[in-house]
Design a protein around this motif. Structure first.
Motif, short mmCIF file in Angstrom:
data_model
loop_
_atom_site.label_atom_id
_atom_site.label_comp_id
_atom_site.label_asym_id
_atom_site.label_seq_id
_atom_site.Cartn_x
_atom_site.Cartn_y
_atom_site.Cartn_z
N LEU A 100 0.84 -1.20 0.00
CA LEU A 100 0.00 0.00 0.00
C LEU A 100 0.88 1.25 0.00
N ILE A 101 0.62 2.15 -0.94
CA ILE A 101 1.29 3.44 -1.01
C ILE A 101 0.24 4.54 -0.85
N SER A 102 0.50 5.46 0.09
CA SER A 102 -0.42 6.56 0.34
C SER A 102 0.33 7.88 0.22
N HIS A 103 -0.30 8.86 -0.43
CA HIS A 103 0.25 10.20 -0.58
C HIS A 103 -0.76 11.22 -0.07
N ARG A 104 -0.28 12.25 0.63
CA ARG A 104 -1.08 13.42 0.91
C ARG A 104 -0.22 14.63 0.56
N PHE A 105 -0.76 15.51 -0.26
CA PHE A 105 -0.02 16.68 -0.69
C PHE A 105 -0.36 17.87 0.21
N GLY A 106 0.27 19.04 -0.08
CA GLY A 106 0.03 20.23 0.72
C GLY A 106 -1.38 20.77 0.51
N ARG A 107 -1.70 21.86 1.20
CA ARG A 107 -3.04 22.43 1.13
C ARG A 107 -3.32 22.99 -0.26
N ILE A 108 -4.51 22.76 -0.73
CA ILE A 108 -4.92 23.27 -2.04
C ILE A 108 -4.93 24.79 -2.05
N ASN A 109 -5.27 25.42 -0.93
CA ASN A 109 -5.39 26.87 -0.89
C ASN A 109 -4.04 27.59 -0.81
N GLN A 110 -2.93 26.88 -0.96
CA GLN A 110 -1.61 27.53 -1.03
C GLN A 110 -1.37 28.21 -2.37
N GLY A 111 -2.22 27.92 -3.35
CA GLY A 111 -2.15 28.64 -4.61
C GLY A 111 -1.18 28.08 -5.61
N ILE A 112 -1.02 28.83 -6.72
CA ILE A 112 -0.23 28.36 -7.85
C ILE A 112 1.25 28.28 -7.54
N ASP A 113 1.76 29.13 -6.62
CA ASP A 113 3.18 29.09 -6.29
C ASP A 113 3.60 27.74 -5.75
N GLU A 114 2.71 27.09 -5.04
CA GLU A 114 2.98 25.74 -4.53
C GLU A 114 2.25 24.68 -5.36
N LEU A 115 1.80 25.09 -6.56
CA LEU A 115 1.06 24.21 -7.46
C LEU A 115 -0.12 23.57 -6.72
N PHE A 116 -0.82 24.42 -5.95
CA PHE A 116 -2.00 24.01 -5.18
C PHE A 116 -1.70 22.82 -4.27
N GLY A 117 -0.50 22.87 -3.67
CA GLY A 117 -0.10 21.86 -2.70
C GLY A 117 0.70 20.70 -3.25
N LEU A 118 0.78 20.57 -4.57
CA LEU A 118 1.46 19.41 -5.14
C LEU A 118 2.98 19.47 -4.99
N ASP A 119 3.52 20.66 -4.68
CA ASP A 119 4.97 20.75 -4.44
C ASP A 119 5.38 20.13 -3.12
N GLN A 120 4.41 19.89 -2.26
CA GLN A 120 4.70 19.28 -0.96
C GLN A 120 4.07 17.88 -0.92
N SER A 121 4.68 17.01 -0.16
CA SER A 121 4.15 15.64 -0.14
C SER A 121 4.50 14.93 1.16
N ASN A 122 3.54 14.20 1.67
CA ASN A 122 3.76 13.27 2.77
C ASN A 122 3.41 11.88 2.26
N ILE A 123 4.29 10.92 2.49
CA ILE A 123 4.10 9.59 1.93
C ILE A 123 4.16 8.53 3.02
N ARG A 124 3.34 7.53 2.86
CA ARG A 124 3.42 6.34 3.70
C ARG A 124 3.36 5.11 2.81
N PHE A 125 4.23 4.13 3.08
CA PHE A 125 4.14 2.86 2.38
C PHE A 125 4.11 1.74 3.41
N ALA A 126 3.45 0.65 3.08
CA ALA A 126 3.25 -0.41 4.06
C ALA A 126 3.07 -1.75 3.38
N PHE A 127 3.42 -2.79 4.11
CA PHE A 127 3.11 -4.16 3.73
C PHE A 127 2.09 -4.70 4.73
N GLU A 128 1.02 -5.28 4.19
CA GLU A 128 -0.05 -5.81 5.03
C GLU A 128 -0.37 -7.23 4.58
N TYR A 129 -0.52 -8.13 5.56
CA TYR A 129 -0.59 -9.56 5.24
C TYR A 129 -1.76 -10.23 5.95
#
Length: 297
Positions: free
Chosen positions: A63-92
């Motif tokens: 499992l790979i999960s991404h959460r980007f920055g806030r959408i209301n940061q505007g175009i300078d931060e590409l609406f949050g896409l310039d920032q990223s928090n990621i989690r990856f996991a193995f589940e059995y």
């Protein structure tokens, strides 16, 4: 006279069907044996939090999960896409009732491990039971070095725990709901005003839009939030898209974290004031054992 004739005709038509005939119709519509309800949700997550679903015995899920920055940061931060928090996991799936998982999140460089055990499974037909019930427990360990070297916390102080009861029901083929009473314990807190023990309850649902797409919503109410931050209740809206061997989730949430302890207690954005993070979960399942016979348990 006309009304009397109509009533007589209706009575005569109704008499063609005896009580036994009506009971036969009901019997044909009701399963004559106990059937287990499946696919209450499409995946093991509603959105941020766990659903009632487990992986089957011998199935390994990445499992790979991404959460980007806030959408209301505007175009300078590409609406949050310039920032990223990621989690990856193995589940059995240890068994059809027990699932174990191990993950790592970039948020505070956190490791987490969990188990999810299915106590009761919803059934229909003879001796029907309307609920599925599972137990969930996790432990998280923060490795971020955000402390003074002379005040390095010991191993135990970096730990936190989450316990949940997952209670779900598949109302019909199109609608499922879940309620999640939650208890969180932090071994250490920022200030003395912050509670070590936090109580919350989650509400989630699934609405089927097509055979492969569902609309999901999820909300966690926290009864005694942290005092050292302006904590907000976690809210998420998203869609599940099933494509062959994996489920793809597109999510809008005011939480940037993906671990229960974090998104329930440390969400600080207001969803309705634009503090929204776009994100996704994507999983791929692999069968590690031989092909097993289909059975209920």
């Amino acid at each position: 006279m006309k009304n009397i004739l109509i009533i007589a005709l209706l009575f005569s038509f109704n008499s063609l069907f005896s009580q036994d005939d009506l009971m036969d119709v009901l019997d044909n519509e009701t399963p004559k044996h106990k059937e287990f309800v499946s696919s209450t949700f499409k995946g093991t997550r509603i959105l941020n939090g766990h659903s009632i679903e487990n992986r089957k015995k011998g199935t390994l899920e990445f499992l790979i999960s991404h959460r980007f920055g806030r959408i209301n940061q505007g175009i300078d931060e590409l609406f949050g896409l310039d920032q990223s928090n990621i989690r990856f996991a193995f589940e059995y799936g240890v068994s059809d009732r027990l699932m174990l998982g191990l993950g790592r999140s970039s948020f505070k460089k956190t490791y987490d491990g969990f188990f999810k055990y299915q106590l009761v499974r919803q059934t229909r037909g003879v001796k029907a039971f309307p609920l599925s019930i599972s137990l969930f427990g996790s432990a998280v360990y923060k490795t971020l070095k955000d402390y003074d070297p002379e005040n390095k916390p010991d191993f135990n102080r970096k730990l936190a725990y989450t316990s949940q009861v997952l209670i779900a029901s598949k109302i019909n083929n199109s609608v499922s709901i879940q309620i999640t009473p939650t208890y969180i314990h932090n071994n250490s807190v920022r200030t003395n005003q912050d509670p070590h023990d936090i109580f919350a309850v989650g509400l989630g649902n699934r609405i089927k839009l097509s055979n492969r797409v569902t609309l999901n919503t999820e909300y966690f109410y926290t009864a005694n939030p942290l005092k050292s931050i302006k904590a907000k209740d976690a809210l998420a809206i998203g869609v599940d898209i099933e494509t062959g061997g994996h489920v793809f989730q597109l999510i809008l949430s005011n939480s940037i974290t993906m671990i229960e302890r974090d998104f329930i207690t440390e969400t600080t954005n207001d969803f309705f004031e634009g503090g929204i993070h776009f994100g996704f979960n994507i999983s791929r399942a692999f069968q590690t054992g031989g092909k097993k016979k289909k059975k209920d348990f």
